[in-house]
Design a protein around this motif. Structure first.
Motif, short mmCIF file in Angstrom:
data_model
loop_
_atom_site.label_atom_id
_atom_site.label_comp_id
_atom_site.label_asym_id
_atom_site.label_seq_id
_atom_site.Cartn_x
_atom_site.Cartn_y
_atom_site.Cartn_z
N LEU A 43 -3.67 -28.62 -36.83
CA LEU A 43 -3.79 -27.40 -37.62
C LEU A 43 -4.93 -26.53 -37.12
CD1 LEU A 43 -3.20 -28.61 -41.31
CD2 LEU A 43 -1.69 -27.17 -39.93
N ALA A 44 -6.05 -27.19 -36.75
CA ALA A 44 -7.19 -26.44 -36.23
C ALA A 44 -6.83 -25.76 -34.91
CB ALA A 44 -8.39 -27.38 -36.05
N LEU A 45 -6.09 -26.47 -34.06
CA LEU A 45 -5.64 -25.87 -32.80
C LEU A 45 -4.72 -24.69 -33.05
CD1 LEU A 45 -4.92 -29.04 -30.62
CD2 LEU A 45 -6.68 -27.31 -30.21
N SER A 46 -3.83 -24.85 -34.03
CA SER A 46 -2.90 -23.76 -34.36
C SER A 46 -3.66 -22.52 -34.81
CB SER A 46 -1.93 -24.22 -35.46
OG SER A 46 -1.08 -23.17 -35.85
N LYS A 47 -4.70 -22.72 -35.63
CA LYS A 47 -5.51 -21.59 -36.09
C LYS A 47 -6.28 -20.96 -34.94
CE LYS A 47 -8.87 -20.35 -39.65
NZ LYS A 47 -9.71 -20.86 -40.76
N LYS A 48 -6.82 -21.81 -34.06
CA LYS A 48 -7.57 -21.32 -32.91
C LYS A 48 -6.69 -20.52 -31.95
CE LYS A 48 -10.23 -22.98 -28.95
NZ LYS A 48 -10.72 -24.19 -28.22
N ASN A 49 -5.45 -20.97 -31.80
CA ASN A 49 -4.53 -20.33 -30.85
C ASN A 49 -3.76 -19.15 -31.44
OD1 ASN A 49 -5.25 -22.30 -29.00
ND2 ASN A 49 -3.53 -23.63 -29.52
N GLU A 50 -4.03 -18.83 -32.69
CA GLU A 50 -3.26 -17.78 -33.37
C GLU A 50 -3.21 -16.47 -32.57
OE1 GLU A 50 -0.95 -15.53 -35.61
OE2 GLU A 50 -1.18 -17.71 -35.75
N PRO A 51 -4.32 -16.00 -31.96
CA PRO A 51 -4.22 -14.77 -31.18
C PRO A 51 -3.19 -14.86 -30.04
CG PRO A 51 -6.51 -15.28 -31.63
CD PRO A 51 -5.72 -16.47 -32.07
N TYR A 52 -3.14 -16.01 -29.38
CA TYR A 52 -2.19 -16.17 -28.29
C TYR A 52 -0.77 -16.25 -28.82
CZ TYR A 52 -6.42 -17.22 -25.63
OH TYR A 52 -7.66 -17.14 -25.04
N TYR A 53 -0.59 -16.90 -29.96
CA TYR A 53 0.74 -16.94 -30.56
C TYR A 53 1.18 -15.53 -30.96
CZ TYR A 53 -0.25 -21.94 -31.05
OH TYR A 53 -0.55 -23.26 -30.81
N PHE A 54 0.22 -14.76 -31.47
CA PHE A 54 0.55 -13.39 -31.84
C PHE A 54 1.04 -12.61 -30.62
CE2 PHE A 54 -1.01 -9.00 -31.76
CZ PHE A 54 -0.23 -8.47 -32.77
N GLU A 55 0.35 -12.81 -29.50
CA GLU A 55 0.77 -12.12 -28.27
C GLU A 55 2.18 -12.54 -27.85
OE1 GLU A 55 -0.41 -12.26 -23.59
OE2 GLU A 55 -2.07 -12.24 -25.04
N THR A 56 2.49 -13.82 -28.01
CA THR A 56 3.83 -14.31 -27.67
C THR A 56 4.89 -13.65 -28.54
OG1 THR A 56 2.91 -16.45 -27.00
CG2 THR A 56 5.27 -16.37 -27.45
N ARG A 57 4.61 -13.59 -29.85
CA ARG A 57 5.57 -12.97 -30.77
C ARG A 57 5.74 -11.48 -30.46
NH1 ARG A 57 3.34 -16.76 -34.84
NH2 ARG A 57 1.60 -15.33 -35.18
N LEU A 58 4.62 -10.82 -30.14
CA LEU A 58 4.68 -9.40 -29.83
C LEU A 58 5.49 -9.16 -28.55
CD1 LEU A 58 3.75 -6.51 -30.47
CD2 LEU A 58 1.70 -6.95 -29.08
N MET A 59 5.28 -9.98 -27.53
CA MET A 59 6.02 -9.83 -26.28
C MET A 59 7.51 -10.05 -26.50
SD MET A 59 4.17 -8.82 -23.78
CE MET A 59 5.30 -9.20 -22.44
N GLU A 60 7.86 -11.02 -27.35
CA GLU A 60 9.27 -11.26 -27.64
C GLU A 60 9.90 -10.04 -28.31
OE1 GLU A 60 9.24 -14.77 -30.01
OE2 GLU A 60 9.08 -16.13 -28.29
N LYS A 61 9.15 -9.40 -29.22
CA LYS A 61 9.67 -8.20 -29.89
C LYS A 61 9.84 -7.06 -28.90
CE LYS A 61 7.00 -5.49 -32.32
NZ LYS A 61 6.12 -4.93 -33.38
N ILE A 62 8.88 -6.93 -27.98
CA ILE A 62 8.93 -5.82 -27.02
C ILE A 62 10.05 -6.03 -26.00
CG2 ILE A 62 7.66 -4.70 -25.15
CD1 ILE A 62 5.09 -5.25 -26.76
N THR A 63 10.15 -7.23 -25.46
CA THR A 63 11.18 -7.49 -24.44
C THR A 63 12.58 -7.44 -25.02
OG1 THR A 63 10.86 -9.87 -24.81
CG2 THR A 63 9.68 -8.86 -22.96
#
Length: 592
Positions: free
Chosen positions: A484-504
C-alpha cells in the motif's frame, strides 16, 4: 487438462442432445427449439469451466465427489491371469527399426491420444475448408441477381437441387417447373433471411472439435432438421398451399444431391417434415418438457463443473479441537461433523472453517522445516501464502512445497502494477487427488495491491482457502501494508500512465521529459526557447505564457499556471510535456 475438459463437454452435450431428441424435437415451437440447440452448445462448452455458485446443485456435486473414492476403495482388485505365451523369438538386426521401436515405446499414452485427436481434427478441418472453397468457387463463377428481400440468386446450371448459403440462393431454373420454382425460392429465402447457415457452421465446427463424440454428429442432424421445419413453417404461413408445396418437396427430393454446409429445399427429411407441416400446434402443457430439460441441464452441471470445495471425511488434527465445538456429544464423530459443514455450501463452509481456525490454539512442536518463508507445515497440513510482494521465485518455492503433499498449485493469471512493484491481481488453482479449488484476489484496480492469497491442504486430500497460522497472517499483513505504501508512493507515475492511456485513445501522441539538471544546466536555454520551461532568476519554476492553455498537473493533482510559476525550483524533480493528436499540451511537474 484438454482431454478431461473435452470429455466433460462430450458428456454434457450427450445428455442435452438426448434430452432434446426424446422430449421436444417434434414440438411445434421450432423457433424456441433453435434457441435451445444454441443453449445446449453454450452450456456444454462453458459449464465445465465455471465453478458452481452457491445457488447451484452443490450438494449433488459434493455427494458425487465423495462417493467416487468410496466406490473405488470398495471395488475388489481384479487380476487377470495371463497364460504363458512364448513364441519363438524374431531377431531384427536393422538398427533404424530398433531405434524407432524405442522411441515409440517412450511415448506416453496421453501423447498418442493427443496425436490421434489432432489428426482427426486436421482431417475434418481440411475437408471443411475444401467444402467452403468449393462453395466460394461456385459463387464467384456463377451469374448473380439481387432481389428486393436482401438475398442474391445464383444461377448454376450444374446444380441438380437448389440450396442456400447465407444470403446466396443457388438454383438451376431449367430443372424445375414454374410452380415448383416458386416454392423453392420461398423456402430458400426463409433460410437466408433467418441466417440458418450460421447454425450449420456452428454445428460443423463443433463436430470437427468433437469428432470422436457421436452426439456431436447427432446434434448436427438435429440442427439441420429444425432449420427445415422453421423454413417449411414460414413458407406455409406465407400463404402457400400445403399439398402443392409438399408435392414440390417430394419431386425435388427424388433428384437431390445434397451440398454440405448449406440449407437445401430438398433435404432428405421428407417424412418428418411432412409430419411437422401437418401437425397441430403443440399444447401449452408441452412447456413442461422444456422445464424438465432445463432441470436436466441444472442437475448435469453438478457432474461437469469444476469442484471448488473438498472437505475430508477425517479432518486434519490441527482442526479437530475447534471441530469438537460442533459435536452434539462428547464422543466426536468427525465424519459427521464434516458432513454438516459440507451441507452448508462452499462459501459458508469455508467461512466457518476460517472462524474455527482462528479459535484453534497454535502448536509449534509439530512444525516441520520448509524451504519457503511463505509455507508452514504442521502435522499433516501445509499452509501457504502468496503476498502482494511475492516474486516469481517465491511462488515457485511455494509450488515445490505443495508438490511434496502430492498436490499441484498453478497460477492461472497474474498481473503486476505498471511499475512491477506488487501483484495487483492473481488467480490460483490448486489440484489434489479428490478435487480442486480456484480462487482469485485483486485490488481495487491495477494500481492497488491485492490483499494476498492463502490456503491450506493436507496429505489426506483436503484443501481450502484462507485460515493460515498467525505467523503467516502477520507476514501477509506486513507485506500488504508495504505494498500500500508503494502504491501511494507511485501514485504520480500511475497518474501519468492513466493520462497517457486517455491521450493515446484519441490518436497518436508525443512526449518528452526534462529532469532538474537539464533545466539548470547547459541545455536550459534550449529547453526554455523550444518548450517554454525553465528556471527564473529568483529560483522559481518559470513557464512561458503559452502554457496557460495547457492542462497542468503538480504530481497527480491539477494545478494552475500561477501555482506552478510560484513553485520553488529546488522542489522540482522532473517535468513531462505531452502533446495529443489534436495538438493540445499536457504538463506534469514532479516534486521531491
Amino acid at each position: 487438462m484438454l482431454f478431461p475438459y473435452l470429455l466433460k463437454v462430450s458428456l454434457l452435450l450427450g445428455v442435452l442432445t438426448l434430452g432434446y431428441r426424446w422430449m421436444v424435437q417434434f414440438e411445434t415451437y421450432s423457433k424456441f427449439n433453435r434457441l435451445l440447440l444454441w443453449l445446449n452448445v453454450l452450456a456444454a462448452w462453458s459449464l465445465p469451466l465455471i465453478p458452481l455458485p452457491n445457488w447451484g446443485p452443490t450438494r449433488i456435486q459434493a455427494e458425487f465427489h465423495q462417493s467416487i473414492p468410496k466406490i473405488a476403495q470398495a471395488a475388489p482388485a481384479v487380476k487377470h491371469k495371463i497364460a504363458a505365451y512364448n513364441p519363438a523369438p524374431t531377431v531384427v538386426s536393422h538398427q533404424r527399426l530398433s531405434s524407432l521401436n524405442q522411441k515409440l515405446k517412450s511415448l506416453h499414452v496421453m501423447q498418442w491420444l493427443l496425436v490421434v485427436y489432432i489428426s482427426g481434427v486436421l482431417v475434418l478441418a481440411s475437408h471443411f475448408f475444401y467444402q467452403v472453397g468449393g462453395l466460394v468457387w461456385v459463387l464467384l463463377r456463377s451469374p448473380k441477381e439481387k432481389s428486393d428481400r436482401r438475398v442474391v440468386f445464383v444461377r448454376n446450371l450444374r446444380s441438380n437441387s437448389p440450396y442456400s448459403f447465407f444470403q446466396w440462393i443457388i438454383v438451376n431454373p431449367e430443372k424445375h417447373q414454374p410452380g415448383e420454382l416458386q416454392h423453392i425460392i420461398a423456402h430458400e429465402t426463409e433460410h437466408a433471411l433467418q441466417w440458418h447457415s450460421l447454425d450449420l457452421l456452428l454445428a460443423e465446427l463443433q463436430r470437427i472439435v468433437l469428432w470422436f463424440n457421436p452426439f456431436a454428429w447427432f446434434h448436427q442432424k438435429l440442427v439441420q432438421a429444425n432449420l427445415e421445419y422453421l423454413a417449411d413453417r414460414a413458407v406455409l404461413d406465407g400463404g402457400f398451399e400445403r399439398k402443392q408445396y409438399q408435392y414440390s418437396l417430394l419431386n425435388a427430393i427424388l433428384c437431390t444431391t445434397e451440398v454440405p454446409l448449406t440449407t437445401s429445399f430438398a433435404q432428405s427429411l421428407l417424412k418428418n417434415r411432412i409430419k411437422m407441416m401437418n401437425k397441430k400446434p403443440s399444447h401449452y402443457l408441452a412447456w413442461g418438457k422444456y422445464a424438465l430439460l432445463l432441470a436436466v441441464l441444472y442437475v448435469s452441471s453438478a457432474f461437469v463443473a469444476p469442484y471448488t470445495l473438498t472437505l475430508v471425511k477425517l479432518p486434519p488434527s490441527i482442526l479437530r479441537p475447534a471441530l469438537k465445538t460442533l459435536a452434539t456429544n462428547d464422543k466426536v464423530n468427525f465424519k459427521e461433523v464434516s458432513s454438516k459443514i459440507l451441507s452448508l455450501g462452499p462459501s459458508k463452509a469455508e467461512s466457518l472453517i476460517e472462524e474455527l481456525k482462528k479459535k484453534t490454539p497454535e502448536t509449534t512442536k509439530a512444525i516441520q522445516p520448509s524451504r519457503s518463508k511463505w509455507v508452514i507445515k504442521k502435522n499433516d497440513a501445509l499452509f501457504w501464502v502468496i503476498s502482494p510482494l511475492a516474486t516469481l521465485d517465491d511462488i515457485n518455492e511455494i509450488r515445490n512445497e505443495v508438490k511434496s503433499f502430492d498436490a499441484e498449485l498453478n497460477i492461472n493469471s497474474i498481473e503486476y502494477d505498471p511499475l512491477q512493484s506488487f501483484i495487483a491481481r492473481i488467480t490460483v488453482h490448486v489440484n489434489v487427488k479428490s478435487g480442486s479449488s480456484s480462487t482469485a484476489k485483486e485490488g481495487t484496480d491495477r494500481y492497488s495491491p491485492m490483499k494476498g492469497e492463502s490456503g491450506y491442504l493436507t496429505k489426506s486430500g483436503s484443501l481450502g482457502t484462507g485460515s493460515v497460522p498467525n505467523e503467516l497472517e502477520k507476514q501477509l499483513q506486513m507485506d500488504y501494508e508495504k505494498a500500500l505504501a508503494l502504491s501511494k508512493k507511485n501514485e504520480p507515475y500511475y497518474f501519468e500512465t492513466r493520462l497517457m492511456e486517455k491521450i493515446t485513445a484519441l490518436g497518436s501522441s508525443s512526449s518528452h521529459a526534462f529532469d532538474k539538471n537539464t533545466l539548470n544546466g547547459a541545455a536550459a536555454e534550449s529547453a526554455f526557447r523550444y518548450d517554454g520551461v525553465g528556471k527564473s532568476t529568483d529560483n522559481f519554476l518559470k513557464l512561458e505564457p503559452e502554457h496557460r492553455n495547457s492542462e497542468l498537473y503538480l504530481n497527480s493533482k491539477p494545478a494552475t499556471f500561477t501555482e506552478l510559476n510560484s513553485l520553488s525550483f529546488d522542489l522540482v524533480r522532473s517535468i513531462k510535456i505531452i502533446r495529443d493528436a489534436r495538438g493540445k499540451k499536457y504538463m506534469i511537474v514532479y516534486t521531491n
